[in-house]
Structure formats: C-alpha cells, structure tokens
Write an enzyme that holds these catalytic residues in place. Structure first.
Site, PDB file in Angstrom:
ATOM      1  N   TYR A 150      21.222  25.306  14.285  1.00 48.40           N
ATOM      2  CA  TYR A 150      20.646  25.815  15.530  1.00 48.40           C
ATOM      3  C   TYR A 150      21.357  25.318  16.781  1.00 48.40           C
ATOM      4  O   TYR A 150      21.036  25.747  17.876  1.00 48.40           O
ATOM      5  CB  TYR A 150      19.178  25.393  15.623  1.00 48.40           C
ATOM      6  N   LYS A 218      18.048  20.084   1.606  1.00 46.07           N
ATOM      7  CA  LYS A 218      18.803  20.825   0.591  1.00 46.07           C
ATOM      8  C   LYS A 218      20.043  20.000   0.244  1.00 46.07           C
ATOM      9  O   LYS A 218      21.179  20.494   0.221  1.00 46.07           O
ATOM     10  CB  LYS A 218      19.150  22.211   1.162  1.00 46.07           C
ATOM     11  N   ASP A 272      13.827  24.536  -1.305  1.00 50.04           N
ATOM     12  CA  ASP A 272      13.258  25.715  -1.982  1.00 50.04           C
ATOM     13  C   ASP A 272      11.994  25.335  -2.754  1.00 50.04           C
ATOM     14  O   ASP A 272      10.996  26.055  -2.734  1.00 50.04           O
ATOM     15  CB  ASP A 272      14.285  26.428  -2.884  1.00 50.04           C
ATOM     16  N   ASP A 296      12.041  25.065  10.795  1.00 44.69           N
ATOM     17  CA  ASP A 296      11.667  26.347  11.389  1.00 44.69           C
ATOM     18  C   ASP A 296      10.985  27.227  10.347  1.00 44.69           C
ATOM     19  O   ASP A 296       9.903  27.780  10.572  1.00 44.69           O
ATOM     20  CB  ASP A 296      12.944  27.030  11.905  1.00 44.69           C
TER      21      ASP A 296
END
Ligand code: NAP
Length: 406
Positions: A150, A218, A272, A296
């Site tokens: 971002y 992740k 995930d 987000d």
C-alpha cells in the site's frame, strides 16, 4: 482560551474538560454522517458528564470542499491542525481518480505517521449477520498503516521505471521477467515499523486483559517481508513482554495447552488459513496484528461478519496524534439523501472518547446503539435485512440514539 490536549512524556494524554477536536466532515455521504455523529457525541458527553465536559469541535478542510476553497485536496494547514490538537475525527474522503494522485486517506495516515490502523469487530445483538454464532465475534485488528504494497511504490508496465526495475530483477533471478509487459510493485516491510505495530497490539491486549494476539502473515511464501513481520513480531513478544505473554509453542511444549493464569497467548496464522479460522472458530481469536494488505482484507471480512460496513469503526493512531474514521468510503450514490448508516463514524467517535479516557460517554453510545437496534429502528442497510424494522433516515437514527440516552 482554547483548551488543547497535551501529550505527556510517556505517550499518555492530558485531556482538558473542553478539548478542541478538529473534524473533517468528508465527501459524498460524509456531511450527512458527520452531522449525525456530532449530535450523538455531544449528547453522549452531556449524558455522561452534564455540563462538566464538552468537546469543542473545530472544522478543518480536506477533500472536495478543501479543493473548492483552497485549490488543494489536503491543505498543509489541515495536517498541522491535527498535529496541534492531537486527536481528530473524519468522514470518508473521495480519492480523485487519475493523475496518479495518492488517496487522501492514505496521505493523512502516512504524513502524520499514524502507523496503527485499529479496527474492532464486535457483534451488536440484533444486527443481521451471515454467521451462525456472531455473538462469538469480538476481535480487534491492528493493521500496519505505513508500508507494505500500500505504500504505493509501483510502476506501470512499459514505463522506463518498470523496465529499469525489471532489468535489475533479471540480474538476480534465474527466470527472467518480460521487460516490456511487466508492471512492478514494491512491498517494503521493515523491522522498525513492524515492531512498533506489534508492540501496540500486545500492549493493547495487556491493558484490556485480552486472551490472545495472533500475527497474521504469509511468511511461508514471502519470507523476507511477511516472514520477517512474523519473526520480528515474536521478538517483540518474547523480549519486551516476557511476563505477560506465552507463545503458543511454549503453551503446548510446557503447559500441555493449559494457559497459565494471567498470560496472553501469542500465536500466528498464515493469512489464507486466518480467513477460515475467524469464520469457523471465532471465539479463539481476539487481537490480530497484520501487515497492511492482510489487515485490509481481514477487517472488511470481520466487518461483514458483524453486520457490514455501516457499523465498522476505525482509528489511525501514531505516537503523537490520532485520527478516528469509518472503514467505509463516501458511498457516492447516497450522497445528500440523508440515508446511510452513520453507525461507523459514531462508533469511531466512541473509540475516540475511549482514547480520551471518557469511557462513560463511550458506554452511553454503545448502550444507545444497542437499544435502537433491538427496537428495530435502523437505517436502510439494516432495515432491508431485519423483518419488521422501521427504516430511519441518517439524521433520524442519530436523534433516536440521543433520545434513548440515559
Ligand atoms: P464505499 O463508499 O464504502 O461504499 C460501498 C458500499 O458499502 C455502498 O454502496 C453501500 O452498500 C455500503 N456502505 C458504505 N457506507 C455505508 C454506510 N455508511 N451505511 C450503509 N452502507 C454503507 O466504497 P466505494 O463505493 O468503493 O468507494 C467510494 C469512494 O470512497 C471512493 O472514492 C473511495 O476511494 C473512497 N473511500 C474512502 C475511504 C475513507 O475515506 N477512509 C475508504 C474507502 C473508500 P449498498 O450499495 O449495498 O447499500
């Protein structure tokens, strides 16, 4: 004389009884929502403290109104005012499309170094939810606000910058990228910014007697960005909160999974998996610390699980100032219709009152909101899901909350 909130050396605030708090009313539906929020905040403070406390709201400009009046979307003075008064509240702002312009919301967060985006997701009884047991949802997300994808360092395919970046990458990789058709985005994640975010998340868990802190990452794939976020997160927990936390690994290695009295469990989940965990086992998750992009995604999911964007509050907090704002945007199709749910900015205002230490006023708002929803007196977004609901306009909803405050 103006009463200004002061920042103490230890980072706490000294709040006068009539503090000046700047507000940005916002674009699109922003003015409707802000007007509704303001009367609710005033009434809640009056209900809690009589005439002993009152917020002195001060308008500052950003977005379309700022552009019309000053020719700038985000005047320097606006940022200076937030820095001066330490606490501000805002409605949503449009991001003008094109010309590579930064989102104003992102600009405010970055320019003021508001590094922690804090988004609670707590179920309010009576709100329609797509989940079977929404009452088990009581989580709070600490989303890193200043880096990750971002940050906006990206170059369009075919530009000189993208080609330069690709040709550099191609000197380092066995599988070259196509130079003319590849766009590039940079994902910086730093030790300093990770550690201050996770420090804030764990400190919150300690201060509010929460059960656990989960690092969402992740890192199995992106080892030196998300994986580093995980590693630095555990370092903060283990080195700086030794007495307060226990890692999940230690919990099972040494205590057979039984949490020692008073300890907060520090654990991690791959991003995930985290999505299914919060849906299927919500009671096992409490404080969540995440890099910007993961944060987000998960915060919008959690907002939907507890009733949608109309009730999703947020705060952007740094070391020297804080800006409270809704999670949703300007919902332009409803602009000027006095229709949308002001609940998100109202709840952000309640977070702001808690930040000031005015917990009694915050409690008044939560109680009023709960009452209105149980009475099925709600705005369109909830009314369309609650059989027998009475649909109120944005301003009527605010008046309903005020009328029920005790
Ligand atoms: P949005 O404004 O959040 O609206 C998307 C949908 O969410 C709305 O159409 C509406 O759903 C629902 N919604 C939003 N606010 C609501 C409220 N107060 N009450 C009830 N429902 C609400 O997202 P967008 O249309 O993608 O973005 C519009 C503009 O907002 C863009 O310029 C974007 O850049 C900006 N934005 C600003 C912020 C911010 O200021 N922090 C955040 C996100 C986006 P239904 O149509 O189903 O009723």
């Amino acid at each position: 004389m103006e009463e200004i909130i002061q920042l103490n050396g230890d980072g706490s605030l000294s709040v006068p009884d009539t503090p000046v708090i700047p507000y940005i009313s916002g674009d699109g539906t922003g003015p409707d929502i802000w007007n509704a929020t303001r009367i609710v905040l005033d009434e809640a403070v009056k209900t809690a403290y009589g005439n002993n406390k009152k917020i002195s709201f001060k308008k500052i400009l950003a977005g379309e109104e700022a552009y019309e009046k000053t020719g700038e979307w985000l005047p320097k003075e606006t940022l200076e005012q937030i820095q001066k008064y330490k606490v501000a509240i805002k409605g949503p702002l449009t991001t003008p499309v094109g010309h590579g312009m930064r989102s104003l919301n992102v600009a405010i967060r970055q320019d003021l170094d508001l590094f922690a985006c804090i988004r609670p997701a707590k179920y309010i009884m009576g709100v329609p939810s797509p989940c079977n047991e929404p009452e088990k949802i009581d989580m709070i997300i600490f989303r890193e606000n200043t880096e990750d994808l971002y940050l906006g360092i990206e170059w369009e395919a075919g530009t000189k910058e993208a080609k330069d970046a690709v040709s550099f990458v191609n000197t380092k990789t066995a599988k070259p990228l196509d130079e003319s058709t590849t766009g590039i985005g940079i994902k910086p994640i730093s030790e300093k910014n990770t550690k201050r975010l996770i420090r804030k998340a764990i400190q919150f868990a300690v201060d509010h007697h929460r059960k656990n802190v989960t690092i969402m990452h992740k890192g199995n794939i992106m080892k030196f960005t998300e994986g580093a976020f995980l590693k630095w997160g555990y370092e903060v927990g283990e080195n700086e909160f030794t007495d307060a936390i226990i890692t999940e690994q230690n919990l099972w290695d040494r205590f057979d999974g039984k949490i020692p009295e008073g300890k907060i469990v520090l654990k991690d989940r791959i991003a995930d998996n985290m999505f299914q965990q919060v849906l299927l086992r919500p009671s096992e998750y409490d404080v969540i610390a995440a890099p910007n992009l993961n944060g987000d995604y998960i915060s919008d999911l959690l907002a939907a699980m507890v009733g949608g964007l109309g009730l999703a509050p947020g705060a952007n907090i740094g070391d020297s100032c804080a800006v409270f704002e809704a999670t949703h945007g300007t919902a332009p199709k409803y602009a000027g219709l006095d229709k949308v749910n002001p609940g998100s900015v109202i709840l952000s205002g309640a977070m702001m009152l808690d930040h000031l230490g005015w917990h009694e006023a915050s409690d008044v708002i939560h109680a009023a909101l709960q009452k209105a929803i149980l009475n099925k007196k709600v705005t369109y977004d909830l009314a369309r899901q609650i059989p027998g609901a009475i649909e109120l306009k944005c301003s009527e909803f605010a008046r309903e909350l005020c009328a029920s405050m005790v």
